[in-house]
Enzyme design. Structure first.
Site, PDB file in Angstrom:
ATOM      1  N   SER A 134       3.509   7.094   2.095  1.00  0.00           N
ATOM      2  CA  SER A 134       3.344   5.723   1.618  1.00  0.00           C
ATOM      3  C   SER A 134       2.524   5.720   0.331  1.00  0.00           C
ATOM      4  CB  SER A 134       2.726   4.866   2.730  1.00  0.00           C
ATOM      5  OG  SER A 134       2.781   3.507   2.415  1.00  0.00           O
ATOM      6  N   ASP A 194      13.534   0.914   5.076  1.00  0.00           N
ATOM      7  CA  ASP A 194      12.240   0.768   4.417  1.00  0.00           C
ATOM      8  C   ASP A 194      12.435  -0.059   3.148  1.00  0.00           C
ATOM      9  OD1 ASP A 194       9.768   1.043   3.209  1.00  0.00           O
ATOM     10  OD2 ASP A 194       9.824   3.237   3.095  1.00  0.00           O
ATOM     11  N   HIS A 202       9.840   2.473   7.645  1.00  0.00           N
ATOM     12  CA  HIS A 202       8.653   2.932   6.944  1.00  0.00           C
ATOM     13  C   HIS A 202       7.583   3.377   7.947  1.00  0.00           C
ATOM     14  CE1 HIS A 202       5.875   2.978   3.474  1.00  0.00           C
ATOM     15  NE2 HIS A 202       4.954   2.658   4.362  1.00  0.00           N
TER      16      HIS A 202
END
Length: 309
Positions: A153, A250, A280
């Site tokens: 991330s 995502d 995600h």
């Protein structure tokens, strides 16, 4: 591909409502939310907690040494959490598995979180830690010619930025970058379709992205700066080869794949893998997802290949 049914119970949570909890409670919830998903804590050779003095703050790091003695390559890990959440503990099991499987030293950075530490503080802090690692390679018993960096991330975001800074400042060299489900265009100025297609219902939402960005930036105009949005850089030449992992569901999927394309067009070797049916944050779901274990195995394989050269 249909959404993996293993996410059904997780996605019953109203994640957008979480942002009303306030930063402190949200951080506490986030830390505990991984307990049922993280992989097992494996034994490694040695684990050492240290502090690096940077111009921004005293930065905690955790060094994972493999069981095999000697001078090893180093993989620097930067955790995710939207610049606001997360810490070394959340990804402890990931770092341990990489140290064992790749036979390298892994160093995890516990950088300052927003809104207390806004852009560009975390960028400069992480950069200075990497520079310290390079300058103290002998003490750390690592090979300063074989430094890789990566993260999940926004850890991937910061890793990509540090690669660009390393190229520009020429104070140390990065051998490889690992970019997983990263936010590379903070305001979506490249118009990624995935931010529309996956705007809601898949854990990280478009509303959530906007909230995280607001915590991180002092002014939204800063998002145009490549040190915030590395996808917006003019030049991708001379950057390290990359392993880039994206997920079908995502909202950040397309900017990761666009980043891979930009690197490839600039002659950079790229391994890009999209995990279909996946959301995600899946990378840290080692206990529950075969795809997460496969992705970690891929990262270990690519790092082993790079470090063996």
């Amino acid at each position: 591909m249909p959404l993996n049914p293993k996410f059904q119970k997780l996605l019953d949570t109203d994640f957008d409502n979480m942002y009303s909890l306030g930063v402190d409670k949200l951080r506490e919830w986030y830390g505990k939310s991984w307990d049922d998903f993280k992989g097992d804590v494996l034994e490694v050779g040695t684990v050492v907690n240290r502090v690096v003095k940077t111009s921004k703050r005293d930065t905690p790091i955790r060094v994972y040494y493999s069981e095999v003695k000697g001078i090893h390559p180093v993989f620097i890990w930067i955790h995710g959490g939207g610049f606001v959440l997360g810490n070394i503990e959340v990804y402890d099991s990931i770092c341990r598995k990489i140290a064992n499987n790749v036979n390298c030293t892994v160093i995890s950075i516990d950088y300052g979180l927003s809104p207390e530490h806004k852009f560009p503080e975390p960028v400069e802090e992480c950069y200075q830690v990497v520079k310290w690692i390079f300058e103290n390679a002998k003490e750390l018993n690592i090979n300063s010619d074989k430094i890789a960096i990566g993260g999940d991330s926004v850890g991937g975001t910061l890793s990509a930025v540090i690669c660009q800074l390393s190229r520009e400042r020429k104070e140390f060299s990065i051998t490889y970058q690992v970019i997983i489900n990263a936010m590379l265009d903070l305001l979506g100025q490249t118009k990624p379709k995935s931010r529309v297609e996956n705007a809601k219902g898949y854990r990280l939402t478009t509303k959530g992205i906007e909230w995280f960005v607001q915590q991180y930036l002092r002014n939204l105009s800063e998002a145009k700066n490549p040190l915030a949005s590395p996808l917006l850089a003019d030049n991708f030449e001379g950057l390290p080869a990359a392993c880039i992992i994206t997920s079908e569901y995502d909202p950040l999927r397309d900017e990761g794949e666009h980043y891979a394309q930009r690197l490839s067009e600039s002659g950079i070797e790229v391994c890009l893998k999209r995990y279909d049916g996946i959301i995600h944050g899946f990378f840290n779901m080692q206990r529950t997802l075969e795809e997460a274990r496969d992705a970690l195995d891929l990262v270990c394989t690519k790092l082993s290949e790079v470090f063996s050269k």
